[in-house]
Structures are given as structure tokens and as C-alpha cells.
Design a protein around this motif. Structure first.
Motif, PDB file in Angstrom:
ATOM      1  N   THR A 129      68.347  45.200  12.465  1.00 20.89           N
ATOM      2  CA  THR A 129      68.419  46.047  13.653  1.00 20.89           C
ATOM      3  C   THR A 129      69.621  46.979  13.507  1.00 20.89           C
ATOM      4  O   THR A 129      70.685  46.554  13.081  1.00 20.89           O
ATOM      5  N   GLY A 178      63.936  29.676  19.485  1.00 25.49           N
ATOM      6  CA  GLY A 178      63.461  30.714  18.570  1.00 25.49           C
ATOM      7  C   GLY A 178      64.014  30.563  17.156  1.00 25.49           C
ATOM      8  O   GLY A 178      63.918  31.474  16.350  1.00 25.49           O
ATOM      9  N   THR A 180      63.599  33.802   9.497  1.00 25.62           N
ATOM     10  CA  THR A 180      64.125  35.043  10.079  1.00 25.62           C
ATOM     11  C   THR A 180      65.650  34.990  10.224  1.00 25.62           C
ATOM     12  O   THR A 180      66.234  33.899  10.273  1.00 25.62           O
ATOM     13  N   ILE A 233      65.313  39.093  28.658  1.00 28.38           N
ATOM     14  CA  ILE A 233      64.248  39.439  27.709  1.00 28.38           C
ATOM     15  C   ILE A 233      62.897  39.465  28.433  1.00 28.38           C
ATOM     16  O   ILE A 233      62.068  40.337  28.201  1.00 28.38           O
ATOM     17  N   PRO A 257      61.234  44.184  28.117  1.00 30.33           N
ATOM     18  CA  PRO A 257      60.769  43.915  26.741  1.00 30.33           C
ATOM     19  C   PRO A 257      61.558  44.657  25.659  1.00 30.33           C
ATOM     20  O   PRO A 257      61.397  44.369  24.481  1.00 30.33           O
ATOM     21  N   TYR A 258      62.430  45.586  26.087  1.00 31.95           N
ATOM     22  CA  TYR A 258      63.268  46.289  25.101  1.00 31.95           C
ATOM     23  C   TYR A 258      64.183  45.306  24.371  1.00 31.95           C
ATOM     24  O   TYR A 258      64.481  45.454  23.196  1.00 31.95           O
ATOM     25  N   TYR A 259      64.603  44.282  25.101  1.00 28.52           N
ATOM     26  CA  TYR A 259      65.599  43.358  24.554  1.00 28.52           C
ATOM     27  C   TYR A 259      64.997  42.301  23.652  1.00 28.52           C
ATOM     28  O   TYR A 259      63.898  41.803  23.894  1.00 28.52           O
ATOM     29  N   GLU A 260      65.767  41.961  22.619  1.00 32.10           N
ATOM     30  CA  GLU A 260      65.411  40.845  21.743  1.00 32.10           C
ATOM     31  C   GLU A 260      66.619  39.922  21.690  1.00 32.10           C
ATOM     32  O   GLU A 260      67.719  40.314  22.063  1.00 32.10           O
ATOM     33  N   ARG A 261      66.374  38.731  21.185  1.00 30.85           N
ATOM     34  CA  ARG A 261      67.452  37.759  21.067  1.00 30.85           C
ATOM     35  C   ARG A 261      68.626  38.372  20.304  1.00 30.85           C
ATOM     36  O   ARG A 261      68.423  39.044  19.301  1.00 30.85           O
ATOM     37  N   ASP A 294      70.614  40.770  21.331  1.00 31.70           N
ATOM     38  CA  ASP A 294      71.017  42.093  21.845  1.00 31.70           C
ATOM     39  C   ASP A 294      72.085  41.920  22.938  1.00 31.70           C
ATOM     40  O   ASP A 294      72.239  40.843  23.494  1.00 31.70           O
ATOM     41  N   LYS A 311      65.647  50.495  13.313  1.00 34.85           N
ATOM     42  CA  LYS A 311      65.289  49.414  12.370  1.00 34.85           C
ATOM     43  C   LYS A 311      65.526  49.906  10.960  1.00 34.85           C
ATOM     44  O   LYS A 311      65.260  51.067  10.642  1.00 34.85           O
TER      45      LYS A 311
END
Ligand SMILES: [Zn+2]
Length: 444
Positions: free
Chosen positions: A52, A115, A120, A176, A180-184, A186, A207
């Protein structure tokens, strides 16, 4: 030769069986190659590393263009557990300036986190200092499976306005779910301006796709970065706040509990907004944030409670022009009506002091001298006059309250900061309950 019909039939059975097996194989191949993301993902993850790119967060300026909040880079140590190969743990700990116990503890926490996946990138350690980052960067080749993720933290030019500015923190599962913009991993705005204008300040994440060899080492950019998505920097903000005035007002409020709000009357802009006690915004940056936040939360003087937006205070003398308008509008007084004031208002057990001025006094000089007695007499006459148009004290009180509501009292002002509370206007029922103890109807 006589035909064996039994054998002839068996031929079809064998053919059907072969076709059946072939169909099963084709179906399995189909699901493996086209439908099953699990294998695709693991193959992809072996070959690519998707990083990211965190854009720079918008800067915050005060009304005079003075830079108040800006960015500083921070570095997170990431790991892909599956790629980690045996390495010198002590050397690693030494480089990061942590103990072996901290290393083991962190590893355990990471494995337990929601998660967690060995395929990953996982955050192993957050917010390295510039020195630690420099040391690790040099030795990174010795620790396969680890890489560094750059991110943005906040820095403050003035240790003031913490309650207005807010801060940033790592997102939680609720954030989150909400956006939905946010990911773990952030960061999002928390409290104050950072929260209200998060969508403007945060920009858009990018990305980067990197190619890795079989040992997980980075070999370069995939297709020379053709498929990378560049981040878009967040937008800057200019506040109506004057940061020097804010600092001055905060200095006046040291060791006091309360709030100061200065408003530019011609525009309604807020020039300073102090909630005291306050705190140093820099304590909520970096790895110490959690600990410091908990400390502020436990503090008995509640520095995180924004008194300017949430506490209830009596309006004081600034309320007198409103009261004058109601009395005049209702015909309780006219411009000539004068009330006595001999250093205050005394009625029953109630005494409200006043300073020395001419007496009796009419509405204009009463406003000029901010006479307390005048407005006490005015309200008493509105409520207590039995021959008045209202009939009952409760009706008179209700009329008084409706005037306040019509002038906007008791509503939220709609400031662009989170957690504003509305004001409170007492009504007749409130006073009846309040005065029950004293056994009787309120007398002013
Ligand atoms: Zn007076």
C-alpha cells in the motif's frame, strides 16, 4: 462366428466409465484453474508483493496561513510469515532496539490478531524511529520475509488546540465496517478536525506491485510499475482559528477548568476554542499513543471532554439583550419602565448582587450597566403578574421558553466538529420539580 451380445454391451459400459472419469477430471481441473482463488492467491502471493502506498495527509493551516499540523514519515516493519527463513533473532532485536521477550510477545499477538494469514503481509512492529529505520534498512537483506512499509504520522508546530485538531489512530473493525475505503492497518482521523474532515485530509491510497523471487526477495517492480496505482495526496485545510490567539487563551486557562470561545461576530467564524484542562497533541502520536490516551481517559479532570462543545454553562450577562427583547416584545416593559436597584435584587431568600449605578433604571441604561436587578424584576413581573394575559405562571414560563427556542437557544449550532451537545432551556415542569424540595411555587 456367433456374436457375444453380453460382451458387446460391456463395451458401452467401459466407454461410459471412461467418459465419466474424464468428466470428473475436467471438472476438477476447471475448478482448480478457473474457479478456486485459493491456489491463484497463493501462487500470486509467491510471485508478487502488493504494497500500500500511503499518500501524504492534508496539511492544516490557521486563518493567517500559519502551518499548524504537518506530516512526518514513520516506518512499520511488515512480515510475510510464510517467507520468513531462519535468521539471527538477537541481531534482529538489537537492530530494532527491542528485547527478545518483546519480540516473542509481538509474534504471539500477531498470530492471534483478526485476519492473520501466513501468506499476506502482517504488521510486526509499528512506527520505527528514523534511526531504527536506518539501521534496519541496511540489514534487511539478512531477514528474508520482512520488509518496511512507509506511512504518515502527524506533527504539530504548536502544542495547542488539541481539542480542535483531534488526531489520527489505527482503524478498528467498526471503522472498516462503516467505510469500505479502510483496510486493516490504515489510519483514520479521530476527534476534532481530523475526524470531521477525514475524507478531505486522507487523500487516496495507492498500490505498488513488486515481483519476488522464490526466496521472497524483492526483484523489482512488476511491468515497470505499469499496473501500480499512485496515491493521491490529501487536501489541505485552512481553519478559521488563530493559533496564536488559541495559545494565548490556553495560557490564561492553565490550572483552570472551563472553556473559552472567541467568535468573529461578522462571520460567525471561531477564532479560538479552548477546553481546559487540555493536553499536548504530540502525546497522541506514535507508539506511545495507546498508553497516553488511556492516561488522558483516566485523568479525573477529563482533558478529553471538550467543555467548549459539550459542557453546560449558564449564559451570564450576554443573555441580558435576549431577556430585554422578550420583555419588550411581550409588553411586560416598555422603554420607560424602570426598576429599582440598590446594589442588587432582594426577594424572599434570593439575593442577586449588582454594582453601583443610578436607580431606578430603564432598559437601555440597564443594558449599558449590565444591571442584574432590572432583569430579575422583569422576569418576576412576567411570571408573577396574576392579572396578566398568561393566566398561570406555567403559561408565562412556557411563553418565555418559546421565545428562546424561536431565537435558536437550546439547539446545536452545527459546528463542523464532532460531539457538539445541545443546550438546555428549563421549562415550567423542570422548575416545579426543582422547587418541590423548597415546597412551593418558585418566587424570584
Ligand atoms: Zn443594578
Amino acid at each position: 462366428m456367433r456374436k457375444d451380445y453380453k460382451l458387446e454391451k460391456r463395451k458401452y459400459v467401459i466407454a461410459a466409465f471412461v467418459i465419466f472419469v474424464a468428466i470428473i477430471y475436467i471438472l476438477k481441473l476447471y475448478t482448480l484453474q478457473l474457479n478456486d482463488d485459493q491456489y491463484k492467491n497463493s501462487a500470486d502471493n509467491n510471485a508478487f508483493l502488493r504494497k500500500t502506498v500511503y499518500p501524504s495527509r492534508g496539511l492544516i493551516y490557521d486563518r493567517n496561513g500559519e502551518l499548524v499540523v504537518y506530516n512526518q514519515p514513520a516506518y512499520d516493519v511488515m512480515m510475510i510469515p510464510r517467507d520468513v527463513q531462519p535468521f539471527d533473532t538477537l541481531d534482529f532485536c538489537h537492530t530494532l532496539n527491542i528485547t527478545r521477550e518483546q519480540f516473542d510477545k509481538r509474534l504471539k499477538e500477531m498470530r492471534k490478531s483478526v485476519g492473520y494469514s501466513t501468506y499476506t503481509p502482517q504488521t510486526f512492529f509499528t512506527q520505527l524511529s528514523a534511526q531504527d529505520y536506518g539501521r534496519l534498512q541496511e540489514k534487511l537483506y539478512r531477514f528474508p520475509g520482512f520488509f518496511i512499509q512507509k506511512r504518515i504520522l502527524r506533527e504539530y508546530n504548536h502544542k495547542a488546540a488539541a481539542n480542535v485538531l483531534g488526531n489520527i489512530r489505527e482503524v478498528n473493525p467498526k471503522d472498516i465496517e462503516r467505510d469500505p475505503y479502510y483496510e486493516r492497518g490504515d489510519y483514520c482521523g479521530d476527534l476534532g478536525i481530523e475526524k470531521s474532515y477525514d475524507n478531505y485530509l486522507r487523500g487516496f491510497k495507492g498500490k505498488e506491485i513488486l515481483i519476488r523471487d522464490v526466496h521472497g526477495r524483492i526483484q523489482g517492480r512488476y511491468r515497470d510499475g505499469a499496473d501500480d496505482i499512485p496515491g493521491v495526496a490529501g487536501r489541505n485545510l485552512k481553519l478559521s482559528l488563530d493559533i496564536n490567539l488559541q495559545e494565548y487563551a490556553e495560557s490564561l486557562m492553565v490550572n483552570k477548568i472551563g472553556a473559552v470561545v472567541a467568535i468573529e461576530p461578522s462571520t460567525g467564524e471561531i477564532l479560538c476554542m479552548v477546553s481546559s484542562p487540555t493536553y499536548d497533541p504530540t502525546t497522541l502520536i506514535g507508539r506511545q499513543r495507546g498508553e497516553n490516551y488511556a492516561k488522558l481517559n483516566r485523568d479525573k479532570y477529563k482533558p478529553l471532554f471538550d467543555r467548549a462543545l459539550m459542557a453546560a454553562y449558564p449564559p451570564g450577562s450576554t443573555f441580558k439583550p435576549t431577556q430585554a427583547l422578550i420583555l419588550l416584545n411581550e409588553g411586560v416593559v416598555n422603554l420607560q419602565t424602570a426598576y429599582p436597584c440598590y446594589h442588587g435584587y432582594i426577594n424572599g431568600g434570593l439575593r442577586v448582587g449588582c454594582h453601583s449605578h443610578a436607580s431606578p433604571i430603564a432598559v437601555k441604561p440597564a443594558l449599558q450597566t449590565s444591571c442584574n436587578s432590572y432583569f430579575c424584576w422583569g422576569l418576576k413581573n412576567m411570571l408573577d403578574n396574576r392579572r396578566s394575559k398568561y393566566g398561570t405562571v406555567a403559561n408565562a414560563f412556557e411563553t418565555w421558553k418559546l421565545h428562546l427556542v424561536s431565537m435558536g437557544y437550546g439547539y446545536k449550532l452545527g459546528i463542523d466538529l464532532p460531539s457538539e451537545s445541545r443546550g438546555f432551556i428549563p421549562n415550567a415542569q423542570f422548575y416545579n420539580k426543582y422547587m418541590e424540595r423548597i415546597d412551593g411555587v418558585p418566587t424570584l
